[in-house]
Design a protein around this motif. Structure first.
Motif, PDB file in Angstrom:
ATOM      1  N   THR A 167       0.838  -1.200   0.000  1.00 46.85           N
ATOM      2  CA  THR A 167       0.000   0.000   0.000  1.00 46.85           C
ATOM      3  C   THR A 167       0.873   1.250   0.000  1.00 46.85           C
ATOM      4  N   ALA A 168       1.989   1.205   0.699  1.00 49.25           N
ATOM      5  CA  ALA A 168       2.879   2.367   0.782  1.00 49.25           C
ATOM      6  C   ALA A 168       3.365   2.812  -0.589  1.00 49.25           C
ATOM      7  N   THR A 169       3.589   1.863  -1.487  1.00 46.80           N
ATOM      8  CA  THR A 169       4.040   2.214  -2.835  1.00 46.80           C
ATOM      9  C   THR A 169       2.995   3.046  -3.558  1.00 46.80           C
ATOM     10  N   HIS A 170       1.741   2.662  -3.441  1.00 44.06           N
ATOM     11  CA  HIS A 170       0.668   3.373  -4.135  1.00 44.06           C
ATOM     12  C   HIS A 170       0.387   4.729  -3.491  1.00 44.06           C
ATOM     13  N   VAL A 171       0.539   4.797  -2.168  1.00 39.94           N
ATOM     14  CA  VAL A 171       0.389   6.088  -1.487  1.00 39.94           C
ATOM     15  C   VAL A 171       1.497   7.033  -1.921  1.00 39.94           C
ATOM     16  N   ARG A 172       2.706   6.524  -1.958  1.00 40.55           N
ATOM     17  CA  ARG A 172       3.841   7.357  -2.364  1.00 40.55           C
ATOM     18  C   ARG A 172       3.651   7.863  -3.798  1.00 40.55           C
ATOM     19  N   ARG A 173       3.193   7.003  -4.677  1.00 42.62           N
ATOM     20  CA  ARG A 173       2.999   7.398  -6.069  1.00 42.62           C
ATOM     21  C   ARG A 173       1.931   8.480  -6.177  1.00 42.62           C
ATOM     22  N   ALA A 174       0.843   8.308  -5.420  1.00 42.43           N
ATOM     23  CA  ALA A 174      -0.224   9.312  -5.445  1.00 42.43           C
ATOM     24  C   ALA A 174       0.274  10.647  -4.908  1.00 42.43           C
ATOM     25  N   LEU A 175       1.058  10.610  -3.848  1.00 43.84           N
ATOM     26  CA  LEU A 175       1.574  11.840  -3.260  1.00 43.84           C
ATOM     27  C   LEU A 175       2.583  12.519  -4.186  1.00 43.84           C
ATOM     28  N   THR A 176       3.415  11.739  -4.855  1.00 44.93           N
ATOM     29  CA  THR A 176       4.399  12.315  -5.776  1.00 44.93           C
ATOM     30  C   THR A 176       3.717  13.122  -6.873  1.00 44.93           C
ATOM     31  N   GLN A 177       2.561  12.659  -7.309  1.00 44.92           N
ATOM     32  CA  GLN A 177       1.827  13.351  -8.364  1.00 44.92           C
ATOM     33  C   GLN A 177       1.047  14.546  -7.830  1.00 44.92           C
ATOM     34  N   ALA A 178       0.664  14.497  -6.530  1.00 47.88           N
ATOM     35  CA  ALA A 178      -0.221  15.535  -5.995  1.00 47.88           C
ATOM     36  C   ALA A 178       0.506  16.647  -5.241  1.00 47.88           C
ATOM     37  N   VAL A 179       1.612  16.330  -4.593  1.00 47.06           N
ATOM     38  CA  VAL A 179       2.313  17.339  -3.789  1.00 47.06           C
ATOM     39  C   VAL A 179       2.740  18.506  -4.670  1.00 47.06           C
ATOM     40  N   GLY A 180       2.484  19.698  -4.180  1.00 45.67           N
ATOM     41  CA  GLY A 180       2.842  20.899  -4.933  1.00 45.67           C
ATOM     42  C   GLY A 180       1.682  21.465  -5.708  1.00 45.67           C
ATOM     43  N   ALA A 181       0.680  20.632  -6.006  1.00 40.64           N
ATOM     44  CA  ALA A 181      -0.491  21.115  -6.739  1.00 40.64           C
ATOM     45  C   ALA A 181      -1.535  21.683  -5.777  1.00 40.64           C
ATOM     46  N   ALA A 182      -1.667  21.038  -4.608  1.00 36.60           N
ATOM     47  CA  ALA A 182      -2.640  21.466  -3.599  1.00 36.60           C
ATOM     48  C   ALA A 182      -2.333  20.718  -2.308  1.00 36.60           C
ATOM     49  N   PRO A 183      -2.796  21.222  -1.167  1.00 32.62           N
ATOM     50  CA  PRO A 183      -2.615  20.473   0.083  1.00 32.62           C
ATOM     51  C   PRO A 183      -3.225  19.084  -0.042  1.00 32.62           C
ATOM     52  N   VAL A 184      -2.530  18.089   0.486  1.00 27.95           N
ATOM     53  CA  VAL A 184      -2.971  16.701   0.339  1.00 27.95           C
ATOM     54  C   VAL A 184      -3.273  16.121   1.713  1.00 27.95           C
ATOM     55  N   THR A 185      -4.412  15.432   1.816  1.00 29.71           N
ATOM     56  CA  THR A 185      -4.801  14.814   3.078  1.00 29.71           C
ATOM     57  C   THR A 185      -4.896  13.302   2.919  1.00 29.71           C
ATOM     58  N   VAL A 186      -4.883  12.613   4.059  1.00 31.74           N
ATOM     59  CA  VAL A 186      -5.001  11.162   4.023  1.00 31.74           C
ATOM     60  C   VAL A 186      -6.340  10.751   3.431  1.00 31.74           C
ATOM     61  N   GLY A 187      -7.391  11.562   3.669  1.00 35.17           N
ATOM     62  CA  GLY A 187      -8.702  11.243   3.128  1.00 35.17           C
ATOM     63  C   GLY A 187      -8.722  11.298   1.610  1.00 35.17           C
ATOM     64  N   GLN A 188      -8.035  12.292   1.045  1.00 36.06           N
ATOM     65  CA  GLN A 188      -7.994  12.418  -0.418  1.00 36.06           C
ATOM     66  C   GLN A 188      -7.287  11.230  -1.053  1.00 36.06           C
ATOM     67  N   VAL A 189      -6.158  10.835  -0.473  1.00 41.61           N
ATOM     68  CA  VAL A 189      -5.406   9.707  -1.024  1.00 41.61           C
ATOM     69  C   VAL A 189      -6.193   8.412  -0.839  1.00 41.61           C
ATOM     70  N   ALA A 190      -6.862   8.268   0.301  1.00 39.08           N
ATOM     71  CA  ALA A 190      -7.677   7.070   0.533  1.00 39.08           C
ATOM     72  C   ALA A 190      -8.772   6.946  -0.526  1.00 39.08           C
ATOM     73  N   ARG A 191      -9.435   8.057  -0.842  1.00 37.87           N
ATOM     74  CA  ARG A 191     -10.483   8.019  -1.872  1.00 37.87           C
ATOM     75  C   ARG A 191      -9.886   7.645  -3.224  1.00 37.87           C
ATOM     76  N   LEU A 192      -8.715   8.181  -3.521  1.00 41.67           N
ATOM     77  CA  LEU A 192      -8.062   7.875  -4.789  1.00 41.67           C
ATOM     78  C   LEU A 192      -7.765   6.381  -4.910  1.00 41.67           C
ATOM     79  N   LEU A 193      -7.430   5.744  -3.775  1.00 36.69           N
ATOM     80  CA  LEU A 193      -7.102   4.314  -3.767  1.00 36.69           C
ATOM     81  C   LEU A 193      -8.321   3.447  -3.448  1.00 36.69           C
TER      82      LEU A 193
END
Length: 339
Positions: A234-260
């Protein structure tokens, strides 16, 4: 921690640098690579630092074919536990499938594969060597090292270079084209979509001299028991999602959870079972992005801060000092060998 690569990839680095009149320790210090990485092949080093160091050594020592020279002194043994599984395979196809399955043991950012011929010849296939650019920037010298080693391993397994139609590289030539044709023994094309060896399809079924089904089975079972494929984490997919999202807007655990497609609590439980957490991965992603932009671009520090998810340049400066013990400008100058 960002994508890593086994220290074995640097086999021969110290000797080659010394032959060219350089000091190996100066390069490892400059890129924050532990000196013991040049002696202990089992250790891991950040692949971005590894690749930046190769590019810098080639540039600073006036050796444009540095990667090819390093590849010339290496062999299948740098892959550690993967080596006996590949060597004991029955055919070229089986060896390639084994390497593709377990390449993450050497580095999760690297992959080898079998793809259709990019030039459309049905009797030809492409043995590709790729780096995940979401994990680390492209490096010409590291690509030439990797594809050069891929070629040497293939020749060692098959017994000759017969069947190699041509070699493809994504970047322009770093050395005279004759240097490439001398190394590979075949025509070399540049500016291609991927690094690849174009070989005759019939070679895939060629039987290997070292085939041993029992040894291969034991080696594969051991690899599977000792190493978890990062794609299963799961950590790999979280990291990948964060790599794409960081810098575009604040990122929360809820947003990444919904994405996955997970409940936030389920996501956090899975990360805890993998001995990590959302905040830890986010910090690691921001660190990797900040250091990548600092060391591989000329972007203003304010822009680096924004792209790495910091509210302002001050936040970036405090974080880089915590990580590297130096200011962002000092890190940038150090990596470039300035000052």
């Amino acid at each position: 921690m960002g994508a890593m690569i086994r220290g074995a990839s640097l086999r021969g680095f110290a000797r080659l640098v010394e032959e060219l009149g350089g000091v190996p320790g100066e390069f490892t210090a400059r890129f924050s690579i532990p000196p013991q990485a040049l002696a202990s092949e089992a250790g891991l080093v950040p692949i971005t630092s590894h690749d930046l160091m190769l590019d810098a050594a080639a540039r600073d020592l006036g050796c444009p074919d540095f990667g090819l020279r390093l590849a010339h002194g290496q062999d299948l043994g740098i892959l550690g536990l993967l080596a006996p599984a590949v060597q004991a395979s029955s055919t070229v196809r089986q060896a390639l499938e084994c390497a593709a399955r377990f390449m993450f043991v050497h580095s999760p950012a690297l992959s080898v594969g079998l793809e259709p011929d990019p030039r459309g010849r049905r009797e030809v296939v492409a043995l590709t060597y790729r780096k995940d650019l979401r994990e680390s920037p492209y490096s010409p010298q590291a690509t030439e090292l990797g594809l050069g080693l891929f070629h040497r391993v293939a020749v060692a397994l098959v017994g000759s270079a017969v069947g190699l139609r041509s070699v493809e590289l994504p970047h322009p030539p770093l050395s005279p084209v004759s240097r490439y044709t001398e190394f590979f023994g075949a025509d070399v094309k540049f500016g291609c979509p991927a690094a690849a060896l174009r070989v005759e399809r019939r070679l895939l079924e060629k039987e290997l001299r070292g085939t041993d089904a029992a040894v291969r089975r034991l080696a594969v079972d051991r690899l599977a028991a000792l190493h978890t494929d990062p794609e299963a984490l799961t950590a790999t997919h979280v990291r990948r999602a964060l790599t794409q999202a960081v810098g575009a807007a604040p990122v929360t655990v809820g947003q990444v959870a919904r994405l996955l497609a997970l409940h936030p609590r389920t996501l956090q439980r899975r990360l805890a079972a993998e001995s990590t957490g959302f905040a830890e991965i986010l910090e690691d992603v921001r660190r990797d992005l900040a250091l990548r932009y600092l060391t591989t671009t000329d972007l203003p520090l304010g822009q680096v801060a924004a792209m790495a998810g910091f509210a302002d340049q001050s936040g970036l400066s405090h974080a880089v000092r915590r990580w590297e013990g130096a200011s962002p400008s000092e890190v940038r100058r150090r990596v470039r060998g300035i000052g």
